[in-house]
Design an enzyme around this catalytic site. Structure first.
Site: not given
Length: 550
Positions: A210, A270
């Site tokens: 957002d 990751e």
């Protein structure tokens, strides 16, 4: 109906490129416990609808713990589910069922600000010297006691709120109850990256970020310059809002954001096959910022700006100009296009208020959205052709609409409950009175009514998503525009050895469009009527034609 396969343990890390993402506003999707508010179990129960549509992923608007002043975009606990939506166990079930159906799950991270009830802010405002004193944007008043800068809030008035505890102002780009975090503090960044890891460990496949360009503010607190009247528009804020009177050089879109986005991307990397799409709220530089944030492969994967969320109806010239500008300013980047979302009037009403054949117009727009270069967001109910709801003032819940009524009615009109069953109470959304009313004119467009109608808007969406999936050029390919006149838009999409031709009639009367050189094989028209001769194609009102070079 379309049916994807379960998510593979070794998924395609580029699945997001050209993906179709279905946005869910959880308060309004499905109420499972008869309290009038949608919830996570309700979403899980309706996942077969999304699977039948053929969407690649869902994006769920915020469901975190919140006082709901801005309906979840004011977070008071980033790592828990608000009780009105369910529990973390309910979210685990949603993830498992989504993945079983071949649907990836993206969630809405609101990182730029929190609720004023978040423990971080409660501590920060308690004194000038507490450990989190610098976690939010605080500033002393100007010598005359007025706010430190002229920055404005998107929700109206100054972006600064006086706090009687610290005798300072704090920054809020949105509601006064949504204080902005101070991203110049590395501890804040670390805490938000920990939040990101929490949800990645829960199994999410990505994030919608957002207000991604609101993270940083100008450290020197410089005033924004005025914006010339001829440059003001209503893309970032409604026309009645003085926010549009400034060029927002210093309250957002700061260069330091690039380094934070690299840190954020490193966390995503990751994990296998994670993606992020950023919402860029900027009327003057939206596409340029989107290009910066998606460049280099080390920031976010894709962004969407507000160009196609604007009030003015789409024209061939505007579509071509917007696509070509993005390619020019973001040669390494990737766009995600949306015509509707939870913050703007539904596009059928926004652009089609004077259109007679609304269903034909809706189908034409869906075909256009699905063939542009980039990924796609579909907002719940768009696949039914839902118009904007016209609500009475006493039914409004949105503080934005209440503030600017009647010239701007806020966002409740696009947030009314999803309609599932034409004859059921409240359209099958809830057994009790919903938090927003279900418009009577939505019931004829309920999912069960459209399911059995082969020519319905819903079935056209299903057919076209399957069409897009069959032709990788739509999802992954390059785009080259051939014509963009007053009514006709034509372009090719190219991927590998496949070249696809798309021609659209963006008008309410039939047109004749010239075919480019070469030999073209007509592809399934998906309900669009056309007649082809050697060098021309005749298209009906709101018609389209698709072909493959042979």
């Amino acid at each position: 109906m379309n049916q994807a396969s379960p998510i593979s343990p070794m998924p395609d890390k580029d699945w997001w490129r050209g993906a179709v993402i279905y946005q869910i506003y959880p308060r309004s999707y499905q109420d499972s416990n008869a309290d009038g508010i949608g919830d996570l179990r309700g979403i899980t129960a309706r996942l077969p609808h999304i699977a039948s549509l053929g969407a690649d992923a869902i994006w769920i608007s915020p469901f975190f713990t919140s006082p709901m002043k801005d309906f979840g975009y004011d977070v008071s606990d980033y790592c828990d589910v608000d009780p009105i939506f369910g529990t973390l166990d309910d979210f685990d079930l949603l993830i498992a069922e989504s993945h079983r159906l071949g649907i990836r799950v993206m969630i809405d991270l609101v990182l730029s600000h929190t609720s004023d009830l978040h423990p971080w802010f409660v501590e920060s405002r308690s004194s000038l010297t507490n450990p989190k004193a610098d976690w939010y944007v605080w500033a002393d008043p100007a010598p005359d006691g007025t706010p430190p800068t002229n920055w404005l809030s998107i929700f109206g008035g100054s972006a600064w709120q006086w706090d009687t505890r610290r005798l300072q102002y704090f920054l809020h780009n949105f509601l006064t109850s949504q204080p902005d975090l101070n991203f110049h503090n590395p501890e804040v960044q670390d805490a938000l990256l920990d939040v990101t890891r929490f949800w990645l460990q829960k199994g999410v496949d990505g994030f919608r970020l957002d207000t991604i360009n609101f993270y940083f503010h100008d450290k020197h607190l410089r005033h924004n310059p005025a914006l010339a009247p001829e440059l003001r528009n209503a893309q970032t804020a409604p026309a009645v809002n003085p926010y549009n009177h400034q060029e927002h050089l210093y309250d957002k879109s700061q260069p330091e954001n690039l380094e934070f986005l690299k840190r954020f991307r490193a966390v995503l990397d990751e994990y296998p096959a994670i993606t992020a799409v950023g919402e860029v709220g900027d009327s003057q530089r939206g596409l340029e910022i989107a290009g910066e944030y998606t460049s280099g492969g080390d920031k976010v994967h894709m962004c969407y700006a507000f160009e196609f969320l604007a009030p003015d109806a789409l024209t061939p010239v505007f579509v071509k100009a917007t696509q070509e500008k993005f390619q020019r300013v973001a040669p390494e980047g990737w766009a995600c296009w949306a015509f509707s979302n939870h913050d703007v009037m539904r596009h059928i009403s926004r652009w089609g208020s004077n259109v007679h054949d609304v269903a034909g117009y809706a189908k034409l727009l869906s075909a256009l959205l699905m063939t542009l270069r980039g990924s796609v967001c579909i907002y719940q109910g768009e696949e039914l052709g839902l118009p904007e709801a016209d609500l009475a003032f006493e039914d409004l819940q949105d503080p934005y609409g209440i503030q600017f009524w009647p010239n701007y009615k806020g966002r409740d009109g696009c947030r009314t409950p999803m309609v599932w069953e034409k004859a059921a109470p409240n359209g099958g959304f809830s057994l009790v009175k919903p938090w927003l009313p279900v418009p009577a004119n939505h019931l004829d467009l309920a999912a069960d009514a459209e399911n059995g109608e082969p020519s319905s808007i819903l079935n056209q969406y299903r057919q076209f998503l399957a069409f897009r999936r069959r032709h990788p050029a739509f999802a992954k390919g390059e785009i080259e525009f051939l014509e963009a006149g007053n009514e006709v838009l034509s372009f090719t999409r190219m991927h590998g050895n496949e070249v696809l031709l798309c021609i659209f009639n963006i008008s309410e009367h039939s047109v004749v469009a010239a075919l480019p050189e070469g030999s073209w094989e007509t592809l399934d028209g998906h309900g669009f009527q056309s007649e082809q001769n050697e060098r021309n194609i005749s298209l009906s009102a709101w018609g389209a034609w698709f072909a493959r070079r042979t």
